[in-house]
Motif scaffolding. Structure first.
Motif, PDB file in Angstrom:
ATOM      1  N   LEU A 151      -8.697  -0.986   1.025  1.00  0.00           N
ATOM      2  CA  LEU A 151      -9.772  -0.001   0.968  1.00  0.00           C
ATOM      3  C   LEU A 151      -9.228   1.421   0.918  1.00  0.00           C
ATOM      4  O   LEU A 151      -9.783   2.292   0.256  1.00  0.00           O
ATOM      5  CB  LEU A 151     -10.703  -0.172   2.169  1.00  0.00           C
ATOM      6  CG  LEU A 151     -11.571  -1.432   2.127  1.00  0.00           C
ATOM      7  CD1 LEU A 151     -12.280  -1.648   3.453  1.00  0.00           C
ATOM      8  CD2 LEU A 151     -12.592  -1.334   1.009  1.00  0.00           C
ATOM      9  N   MET A 152      -8.119   1.659   1.632  1.00  0.00           N
ATOM     10  CA  MET A 152      -7.515   2.998   1.585  1.00  0.00           C
ATOM     11  C   MET A 152      -7.155   3.349   0.135  1.00  0.00           C
ATOM     12  O   MET A 152      -7.360   4.474  -0.322  1.00  0.00           O
ATOM     13  CB  MET A 152      -6.240   3.052   2.432  1.00  0.00           C
ATOM     14  CG  MET A 152      -6.453   2.898   3.917  1.00  0.00           C
ATOM     15  SD  MET A 152      -7.082   4.375   4.695  1.00  0.00           S
ATOM     16  CE  MET A 152      -5.565   5.188   5.099  1.00  0.00           C
ATOM     17  N   LEU A 153      -6.621   2.354  -0.579  1.00  0.00           N
ATOM     18  CA  LEU A 153      -6.225   2.613  -1.964  1.00  0.00           C
ATOM     19  C   LEU A 153      -7.447   2.817  -2.858  1.00  0.00           C
ATOM     20  O   LEU A 153      -7.433   3.669  -3.758  1.00  0.00           O
ATOM     21  CB  LEU A 153      -5.345   1.467  -2.485  1.00  0.00           C
ATOM     22  CG  LEU A 153      -3.938   1.420  -1.866  1.00  0.00           C
ATOM     23  CD1 LEU A 153      -3.233   0.121  -2.222  1.00  0.00           C
ATOM     24  CD2 LEU A 153      -3.093   2.597  -2.324  1.00  0.00           C
ATOM     25  N   VAL A 154      -8.513   2.049  -2.609  1.00  0.00           N
ATOM     26  CA  VAL A 154      -9.733   2.256  -3.401  1.00  0.00           C
ATOM     27  C   VAL A 154     -10.266   3.670  -3.166  1.00  0.00           C
ATOM     28  O   VAL A 154     -10.708   4.357  -4.091  1.00  0.00           O
ATOM     29  CB  VAL A 154     -10.813   1.218  -3.025  1.00  0.00           C
ATOM     30  CG1 VAL A 154     -12.119   1.512  -3.739  1.00  0.00           C
ATOM     31  CG2 VAL A 154     -10.341  -0.185  -3.356  1.00  0.00           C
ATOM     32  N   ALA A 196       0.829  -1.203   0.000  1.00  0.00           N
ATOM     33  CA  ALA A 196       0.000   0.000   0.000  1.00  0.00           C
ATOM     34  C   ALA A 196       0.867   1.257   0.000  1.00  0.00           C
ATOM     35  O   ALA A 196       0.565   2.232  -0.692  1.00  0.00           O
ATOM     36  CB  ALA A 196      -0.931  -0.011   1.208  1.00  0.00           C
ATOM     37  N   LEU A 197       1.943   1.190   0.759  1.00  0.00           N
ATOM     38  CA  LEU A 197       2.813   2.366   0.845  1.00  0.00           C
ATOM     39  C   LEU A 197       3.450   2.662  -0.510  1.00  0.00           C
ATOM     40  O   LEU A 197       3.463   3.808  -0.971  1.00  0.00           O
ATOM     41  CB  LEU A 197       3.891   2.103   1.903  1.00  0.00           C
ATOM     42  CG  LEU A 197       4.532   3.344   2.505  1.00  0.00           C
ATOM     43  CD1 LEU A 197       3.466   4.211   3.162  1.00  0.00           C
ATOM     44  CD2 LEU A 197       5.575   2.941   3.536  1.00  0.00           C
ATOM     45  N   LEU A 251     -17.690   6.407  -1.379  1.00  0.00           N
ATOM     46  CA  LEU A 251     -18.501   6.089  -0.198  1.00  0.00           C
ATOM     47  C   LEU A 251     -18.227   4.691   0.335  1.00  0.00           C
ATOM     48  O   LEU A 251     -18.243   4.460   1.540  1.00  0.00           O
ATOM     49  CB  LEU A 251     -19.995   6.186  -0.535  1.00  0.00           C
ATOM     50  CG  LEU A 251     -20.528   7.553  -0.893  1.00  0.00           C
ATOM     51  CD1 LEU A 251     -22.032   7.484  -1.074  1.00  0.00           C
ATOM     52  CD2 LEU A 251     -20.209   8.534   0.211  1.00  0.00           C
ATOM     53  N   ILE A 252     -18.022   3.741  -0.577  1.00  0.00           N
ATOM     54  CA  ILE A 252     -17.974   2.346  -0.145  1.00  0.00           C
ATOM     55  C   ILE A 252     -16.766   2.067   0.751  1.00  0.00           C
ATOM     56  O   ILE A 252     -16.935   1.557   1.861  1.00  0.00           O
ATOM     57  CB  ILE A 252     -18.039   1.404  -1.362  1.00  0.00           C
ATOM     58  CG1 ILE A 252     -19.361   1.646  -2.094  1.00  0.00           C
ATOM     59  CG2 ILE A 252     -17.927  -0.046  -0.942  1.00  0.00           C
ATOM     60  CD1 ILE A 252     -19.411   1.056  -3.468  1.00  0.00           C
ATOM     61  N   PRO A 253     -15.531   2.410   0.326  1.00  0.00           N
ATOM     62  CA  PRO A 253     -14.405   2.167   1.233  1.00  0.00           C
ATOM     63  C   PRO A 253     -14.528   2.951   2.534  1.00  0.00           C
ATOM     64  O   PRO A 253     -14.170   2.436   3.607  1.00  0.00           O
ATOM     65  CB  PRO A 253     -13.185   2.612   0.437  1.00  0.00           C
ATOM     66  CG  PRO A 253     -13.680   3.377  -0.723  1.00  0.00           C
ATOM     67  CD  PRO A 253     -15.075   2.915  -0.985  1.00  0.00           C
ATOM     68  N   MET A 254     -15.058   4.165   2.454  1.00  0.00           N
ATOM     69  CA  MET A 254     -15.167   4.944   3.693  1.00  0.00           C
ATOM     70  C   MET A 254     -16.176   4.299   4.639  1.00  0.00           C
ATOM     71  O   MET A 254     -15.971   4.252   5.851  1.00  0.00           O
ATOM     72  CB  MET A 254     -15.563   6.390   3.361  1.00  0.00           C
ATOM     73  CG  MET A 254     -15.509   7.332   4.549  1.00  0.00           C
ATOM     74  SD  MET A 254     -14.025   7.176   5.568  1.00  0.00           S
ATOM     75  CE  MET A 254     -12.948   8.382   4.863  1.00  0.00           C
ATOM     76  N   TYR A 255     -17.259   3.778   4.060  1.00  0.00           N
ATOM     77  CA  TYR A 255     -18.232   3.062   4.889  1.00  0.00           C
ATOM     78  C   TYR A 255     -17.544   1.919   5.640  1.00  0.00           C
ATOM     79  O   TYR A 255     -17.695   1.772   6.853  1.00  0.00           O
ATOM     80  CB  TYR A 255     -19.378   2.520   4.028  1.00  0.00           C
ATOM     81  CG  TYR A 255     -20.200   1.486   4.756  1.00  0.00           C
ATOM     82  CD1 TYR A 255     -21.142   1.873   5.704  1.00  0.00           C
ATOM     83  CD2 TYR A 255     -20.003   0.132   4.540  1.00  0.00           C
ATOM     84  CE1 TYR A 255     -21.857   0.935   6.418  1.00  0.00           C
ATOM     85  CE2 TYR A 255     -20.722  -0.818   5.247  1.00  0.00           C
ATOM     86  CZ  TYR A 255     -21.645  -0.407   6.179  1.00  0.00           C
ATOM     87  OH  TYR A 255     -22.344  -1.346   6.887  1.00  0.00           O
TER      88      TYR A 255
END
Lengths: 497, 484
Positions: A116-119, A36-37, A144-148
């Motif tokens: 999810l952070m990357l999405v 991810a980094l 919205l979806i990853p933040m949810y």
């Protein structure tokens, strides 16, 4: 040298590939976090490239990419950036990278977290670069979806409630935007003579729309974007979402997602339905002042440090709206600068809330006290963050707020004394909170014997942000040079000098 | 020599349907049955795909009672695709049951009935197709004779179904009495020349709305649906929700948009009100459900409300959007029910609480369910967003004409309802990923995973690249309105 490189697509694609890789390969914490980094560092490098390669002062969009997507309805994969989106793209890439770095020690379901952070990064970058309404909406909702999930899985005790409230609240707002987009599409079709969802093409003819249609469309868009910003009275999802979200989630929520709202106003609502915008300027002004004062007054009463920072965001986004509501060149440019400034500063604040929660075990201000000797580095960053947020000269927050206030005085004269009163309140609650948490005698209400200072992966993002806050505070022109020409175009469309 | 090419697919399906018991008699193998069914379904798709790819002209058959055109092809492909994945999912779901030859044969016969409806140009033909499909489904719902719930559902379904058939037949006979024809086109022409209001027409419209309203389970004719959906074997629930209901919409489109279009002013507001009530009540009741099958059943009612807005809008654009939503809904809802079926093979219950922690127990099923539910809620970039987008935008489009401006409200109610529905769809996702439950991994049969994968891949691909399906829908809508 970069003419043939689809740099914007790469920006969006790389985090997407990264998230797929994380889901596929990130079976250990370290693997997931490292992938991810890396895949958030590349977009950051690309965004710096974008900054350097951008022709400052040239009007119109640059780095345009356009491919037909759904031909029969004139929908295109259409990307491009101007001086308003470029700083936002940089901010997105920066904050996503720092948020991932800051989350280095997330141990609970690391793979999903990093993926999810990357999405989320994909979605936000898409919003800031899309020039087609359909594409814009798709990215908008993708966010919205990853933040949810970030709130629902890694959040605090009331995460289930907060995440659903966040999702539904902002989704309702999105739907108002969706209907408006459809209406704009059908209104523009006969005038243009062809069907298109292009933001640029529709804006080029929308001046001919019927006055009432414009007012209605602007009202709907203002609602849609106002919820996201958020402005009073559509703000109630925000404190819940912030308090429950994990630290990095809060950083991205406040640093980027709120900006999507104000960006939407500037990119879409103002230039597309200018008559509607002009008609509703007084309403925007009133809501801006209300948000600024309400947000800062509520901060005074908060016991939870994070909740205080969340409410201060409402106040600071109110200042963005105040700038927009002037419609002037300076006002819009200052609003964008304030968006940029708030993105950097609020990231420090939420990271500090996270650090305190993590090290001390509570964010309740009355329980804290005298932490500075225990965690001197953290105390330094917290002081920088709070001072920047309350608008201390020399830091970017001051320049941005000051410019907004100048523009407001220019446009509305003595009304300025209302929003400016918030500066004193803001200074009050920040200094008071700083005093009660970091300084004074060490508290005996909680056990602080095991409290230690920030780790490297926490200090590094904080330091980078602090440096940028001061650097841009000293040299705001660096950012303003990007923003001003594009802001001028928008205020010219509005017909405000 | 009669040219049979317009009904090749029907003939293939019919041959396989009647041939299955013989195949079982000869082979005594369950496997042979399912494989033969699948061959039959795929073989029946081929003439349709050739028709579509070659862009052939519409072909009329049986003296103008049936017609093969882009509209019929689109729906036949939907029905066959649903039959395909339902059959694949059934392989293990009904393994070891009695009368399996009849089970597969009835699925094919139901599909045949639906295909006749899709082609019909005449009320009687339509009714025959509808009844063939309905009677087959009654038997399928009650397929598990030992299951009390299934028998209750089948009885309920049969009684309601027979009643609604009688009501629609009464409506049909009144229409025939007024216009002197059962052909949609002739009915349309006759009504257009009629001067003044005829109370008989109103009565006929009322009866037709009620009769077909039962079939597609719109409010207030929806009461049976949740019970039947819950009681039926879940693969059959998938069939009912994804294709049987869609057949009802084909019938409504043909009757209202061709036969009764001349008297649209008499019924459009009523149907619009029914549409709004259907989506709203369906969604609100879905929120309080604790059984996932019932929740999905109510969500189906709500989705029927969305599709119903096509009738009062009545434009080609709206019909294209409606067909598009029907296609995507067939995948989304069908897939969701098959996931429920797959989980019940490993004795996971059907209450929402049983889905706690599914994300850990079966990442694939939980992911698939999330995709399908988010798509049902209309979140981009999934298929359900694209189709809802076109469906609702057709209302905005039609509202540009001043005298039609009231239909804008249909779009507004549509999106408000989408937001309401998000709540209960997301709640399932929350159960699967956020709540913790048992940790033991779940293995479901591969054939069911294949059926689920078909629906999930379709949901994602159609969402990202809607153009081919959208073009098919537009062509279908054009064919529907031209030359009827």
């Amino acid at each position: 040298m970069l003419e043939n490189v689809p740099i914007l697509s790469l920006l969006i694609l790389i985090p997407l590939i990264g998230s797929i890789l994380v889901f596929a390969l990130g079976n250990t914490r370290k693997a997931a976090a490292s992938i991810a980094l890396v895949f958030s560092a590349i977009p950051l490098a690309l965004s710096i490239f974008l900054l350097l390669d951008f022709h400052i002062g040239a009007t119109g969009y640059q780095f345009i990419e356009k491919y037909t997507w759904i031909e029969s309805y004139g929908i295109a994969y259409h990307l491009g950036v101007d001086g308003i989106s470029v700083p936002m793209v940089f901010l997105t890439a920066l904050l996503c990278f720092l948020a991932i770095l800051f989350s280095w020690d997330v141990e609970h379901r690391t793979k999903e977290y990093m993926g999810l952070m990357l999405v989320l990064e994909v979605g936000v970058l898409g919003v800031f670069t899309a020039l087609d309404y359909f594409l814009f909406y798709v990215f908008w909702e993708v966010v919205l979806i990853p933040m949810y999930f970030l709130i629902a899985i890694w959040g605090g005790p009331r995460r289930a409630y907060a995440s659903i409230k966040f999702f539904i609240y902002t989704h309702v707002a999105s739907l108002a935007m969706l209907i408006t987009i459809m209406a704009l599409y059908f209104e523009a079709k006969p005038i243009l003579g062809y069907a298109t969802f292009s933001i640029v093409d529709i804006a080029s003819v929308s001046g001919n729309f019927n006055y009432l249609f414009q007012v209605g469309a602007f009202a709907a868009l203002f609602f849609a974007f106002g919820v996201k910003m958020p402005v009073v009275p559509f703000h109630t999802w925000l404190p819940d979402a912030h308090v429950e979200a994990p630290t990095a989630g809060s950083v991205l929520l406040a640093g980027l997602l709120l900006k999507m709202g104000s960006y939407g106003l500037i990119r879409i609502a103002l230039p597309t339905v200018p008559d509607g915008a002009n008609a509703l300027m007084p309403l925007m002004l009133a809501i801006a002042i209300l948000s600024i004062l309400y947000g800062s007054l509520v901060c005074l009463a908060q016991k939870d440090l994070k909740k205080m920072v969340a409410f201060s965001s409402i106040s600071h986004m109110g200042i963005v709206l105040l700038g927009i509501s002037t419609g002037s060149q300076l006002g819009i440019a200052a609003a964008v600068l304030q968006m940029f400034a708030h993105g950097l500063i609020t990231a420090v604040l939420f990271m500090m809330c996270g650090v305190i929660q993590h090290k001390v075990g509570t964010r309740e201000i009355p329980l804290l006290g005298g932490l500075a000797p225990k965690m001197p580095v953290a105390a330094t960053f917290m002081t920088i963050g709070f001072l920047a947020s309350l608008g201390l000269p020399g830091m970017i927050g001051f320049v941005a707020e000051f410019s907004v206030f100048v523009a407001t005085f220019d446009a509305y004269a003595w009304i300025l004394f209302l929003p400016i009163a918030s500066v004193a309140i803001t200074a009050g609650y920040y200094l008071w909170a700083l005093q009660r948490t970091m300084f004074g005698p060490l508290t005996d209400k909680i056990d602080t014997s095991h409290v230690h200072d920030v780790n490297w992966y926490e200090a590094a993002p904080l330091a980078i942000l602090a440096i940028l806050i001061i650097f841009f505070g000293m040299f705001p022109g660096v950012v303003m040079d990007y923003i001003t020409p594009s802001a001028n175009i928008i205020s010219a469309i509005l017909g405000v000098g | 020599m009669i040219n049979l090419s317009p009904v090749y697919s029907e003939i293939i399906i019919l041959l396989f349907a009647v041939g299955l018991p013989a195949i079982y008699y000869l082979t005594r193998s369950e496997k042979a049955l399912s494989i033969a069914s699948l061959i039959g379904i795929i073989a029946a798709m081929i003439p349709l795909l050739i028709f579509y790819i070659e862009g052939s002209q519409s072909m009329v058959f049986a003296g103008g009672l049936l017609r093969l055109d882009a509209f019929a092809v689109a729906f036949k492909l939907v029905f066959l695709t649903v039959a395909l994945y339902v059959t694949i999912a059934s392989i293990r779901y009904v393994q070891g049951e009695r009368h399996l030859a009849e089970y597969y044969s009835l699925i094919l016969l139901a599909t045949l009935g639906m295909m006749i409806v899709a082609s019909s140009l005449d009320l009687i033909t339509l009714f025959v197709g509808l009844e063939l499909a309905s009677l087959s489904s009654y038997a399928l719902v009650g397929f598990r004779k030992a299951d009390k719930r299934g028998i209750e559902a089948a009885t309920k379904y049969f009684i309601i179904g027979a009643l609604s058939s009688a009501i629609s037949l009464y409506g049909i006979s009144l229409i025939y009495g007024i216009t002197g024809s059962t052909m949609f086109a002739d009915i349309g022409t006759a009504l257009a020349t009629l001067s003044g209001m005829d109370p008989m027409i109103l009565l006929a419209i009322g009866l037709l709305i009620a009769g077909f309203g039962f079939k597609v389970a719109i409010i207030p004719f929806h009461m049976w649906a949740p019970d039947v959906y819950e009681g039926a074997p879940t693969t059959i629930t998938s069939l009912l929700a994804s294709s049987s209901k869609k057949m009802g919409f084909v019938a409504l489109f043909k009757i209202f948009l061709i036969g009764l279009i001349a008297v649209k002013a008499d019924w459009d507001v009523v149907v619009a009100v029914i549409a709004v009530l259907t989506m709203t009540i369906g969604n609100l009741v879905a929120i309080s459900q604790t059984s996932i099958k019932r929740m999905l059943a109510y969500s189906s009612i709500a989705q029927a409300g969305y599709i119903l807005i096509v009738l009062p809008i009545g434009t080609e654009y709206a019909l294209a959007g409606g067909i598009f939503h029907i296609i995507t809904h067939a995948f989304m809802k069908g897939g969701a029910f098959i996931i429920v079926a797959a989980l019940s093979t490993v004795t996971l219950g059907e209450s929402l609480a049983d889905y706690k922690g599914l994300g850990k127990r079966s990442p694939f099923l939980a992911f698939s369910m999330s995709v399908l539910l988010l798509s049902l809620a209309g979140i981009p970039p999934l298929a359900g967003f694209a189709s809802k987008f076109w469906l609702f935008s057709s209302a905005v489009d039609a509202a540009i004409v001043p005298e039609q401006s009231w239909v804008l409200w249909l779009a507004v109610f549509g999106v408000i309802n989408s937001a309401i529905s998000l709540y209960y769809y997301v709640r399932v996702i929350k159960y699967m990923y956020v709540e913790s439950g048992p940790e033991d991994p779940i293995r479901v049969p591969n054939s069911m995973l294949l059926a689920i994968a078909i629906t999930v891949v379709a949901t994602i691909v159609i969402g990202i690249f809607p153009s081919p399906v959208l073009d098919l829908c537009r062509e279908a809508a054009r064919a529907f309105f031209s030359g009827m």
